[in-house]
Design a protein around this motif. Sequence first.
Motif, mmCIF file in Angstrom:
data_model
loop_
_atom_site.group_PDB
_atom_site.id
_atom_site.type_symbol
_atom_site.label_atom_id
_atom_site.label_comp_id
_atom_site.label_asym_id
_atom_site.label_seq_id
_atom_site.Cartn_x
_atom_site.Cartn_y
_atom_site.Cartn_z
ATOM 1 N N SER B 3 0.849 -1.190 0.000
ATOM 2 C CA SER B 3 0.000 0.000 0.000
ATOM 3 C C SER B 3 0.879 1.232 0.000
ATOM 4 C CB SER B 3 -0.946 0.011 1.203
ATOM 5 O OG SER B 3 -0.225 0.178 2.396
ATOM 6 N N THR B 5 0.676 5.526 0.819
ATOM 7 C CA THR B 5 -0.053 6.673 1.341
ATOM 8 C C THR B 5 0.675 7.950 0.961
ATOM 9 O OG1 THR B 5 -0.854 5.385 3.233
ATOM 10 C CG2 THR B 5 -0.980 7.778 3.392
ATOM 11 N N GLN B 6 -0.029 8.818 0.271
ATOM 12 C CA GLN B 6 0.522 10.122 -0.065
ATOM 13 C C GLN B 6 -0.183 11.153 0.805
ATOM 14 O OE1 GLN B 6 0.647 9.126 -4.751
ATOM 15 N NE2 GLN B 6 1.385 11.174 -4.218
ATOM 16 N N LEU B 7 0.585 11.864 1.590
ATOM 17 C CA LEU B 7 0.020 12.845 2.509
ATOM 18 C C LEU B 7 -0.245 14.149 1.778
ATOM 19 C CD1 LEU B 7 2.179 12.132 5.662
ATOM 20 C CD2 LEU B 7 -0.134 11.352 5.142
ATOM 21 N N SER B 9 -3.589 15.698 -0.600
ATOM 22 C CA SER B 9 -4.072 15.544 -1.978
ATOM 23 C C SER B 9 -3.705 16.765 -2.823
ATOM 24 C CB SER B 9 -5.586 15.339 -1.998
ATOM 25 O OG SER B 9 -6.246 16.449 -1.412
ATOM 26 N N CYS B 23 5.456 10.492 0.775
ATOM 27 C CA CYS B 23 4.997 9.154 0.409
ATOM 28 C C CYS B 23 5.467 8.170 1.458
ATOM 29 C CB CYS B 23 5.536 8.761 -0.955
ATOM 30 S SG CYS B 23 5.211 7.041 -1.429
ATOM 31 N N ASN B 24 4.541 7.405 2.000
ATOM 32 C CA ASN B 24 4.863 6.293 2.876
ATOM 33 C C ASN B 24 4.288 5.023 2.284
ATOM 34 O OD1 ASN B 24 4.703 8.786 4.939
ATOM 35 N ND2 ASN B 24 6.116 7.226 5.725
ATOM 36 N N TYR B 25 4.967 3.929 2.491
ATOM 37 C CA TYR B 25 4.557 2.676 1.869
ATOM 38 C C TYR B 25 4.554 1.558 2.900
ATOM 39 C CZ TYR B 25 9.341 1.194 2.309
ATOM 40 O OH TYR B 25 10.557 0.837 2.835
ATOM 41 N N SER B 73 9.514 5.431 4.117
ATOM 42 C CA SER B 73 9.155 6.633 3.369
ATOM 43 C C SER B 73 9.974 6.760 2.097
ATOM 44 C CB SER B 73 9.351 7.878 4.233
ATOM 45 O OG SER B 73 10.723 8.110 4.480
ATOM 46 N N GLY B 108 -0.269 5.328 -4.979
ATOM 47 C CA GLY B 108 -0.966 6.196 -4.058
ATOM 48 C C GLY B 108 -2.061 6.955 -4.787
ATOM 49 N N LYS B 109 -2.824 7.744 -4.035
ATOM 50 C CA LYS B 109 -3.953 8.443 -4.631
ATOM 51 C C LYS B 109 -3.558 9.715 -5.353
ATOM 52 C CE LYS B 109 -7.329 6.437 -1.487
ATOM 53 N NZ LYS B 109 -8.417 6.672 -0.506
#
Lengths: 112, 117
Positions: B3, B5-7, B9, B23-25, B73, B108-109
Amino acid sequence: DAGITQSPRHKVTETGTPVTLRCHQTENHRYMYWYRQDPGHGLRLIHYSYGVKDTDKGEVSDGYSVSRSKTEDFLLTLESATSSQTSVYFCAISGLNTGELFFGEGSRLTVL
Amino acid sequence: AQSVTQLGSHVSVSEGALVLLRCNYSSSVPPYLFWYVQYPNQGLQLLLKYTTGATLVKGINGFEAEFKKSETSFHLTKPSAHMSDAAEYFCAVSGTGSGGGADGLTFGKGTHLIIQP
């Protein structure tokens, strides 16, 4: 640029109609992918192929099917399009040496 | 499962200011990590990638990213933002199996970078 061509680039269709998107590559890469891109969701994998006639499901495969009869072509089919399938669809290819993907320009599908 | 996660948007910076996209994964195997950029109505273009070796990776257009295993990260930076950097940026991690899984990348999104004059 990687030789990836998607067709059609834009399509408007009605709910319940079948739709086929085509991805054509000239790189002779083994791996091909279909992603959909939606606001707030990023890119999500629909299906992928690891060789001719070898395909597998991705994260959001419901309502989609794929076929790969030749190395260079990967088809994505919506058997009966729904409004929730309105999206931008990207094809990608990979030689898998480093895992990076090369993307096509996208196909924008609108289902009314 | 992998997964990303991009902090944030949306990130807004002034022209000439530092760009930092986070970016964290999570990954069950040693990851291969990627940053892609998308300009309006275009496909995704690779900015840079980390596979093995040096943890500070330099990419195109003056961007770089550092792989920090302890923090899981892979943040993207650029010392001085330019108007042409305005775009959508995606962080991605490879699939199962080191060397980039056959099952593609997990994205990520996305973060929309806005450059203010």
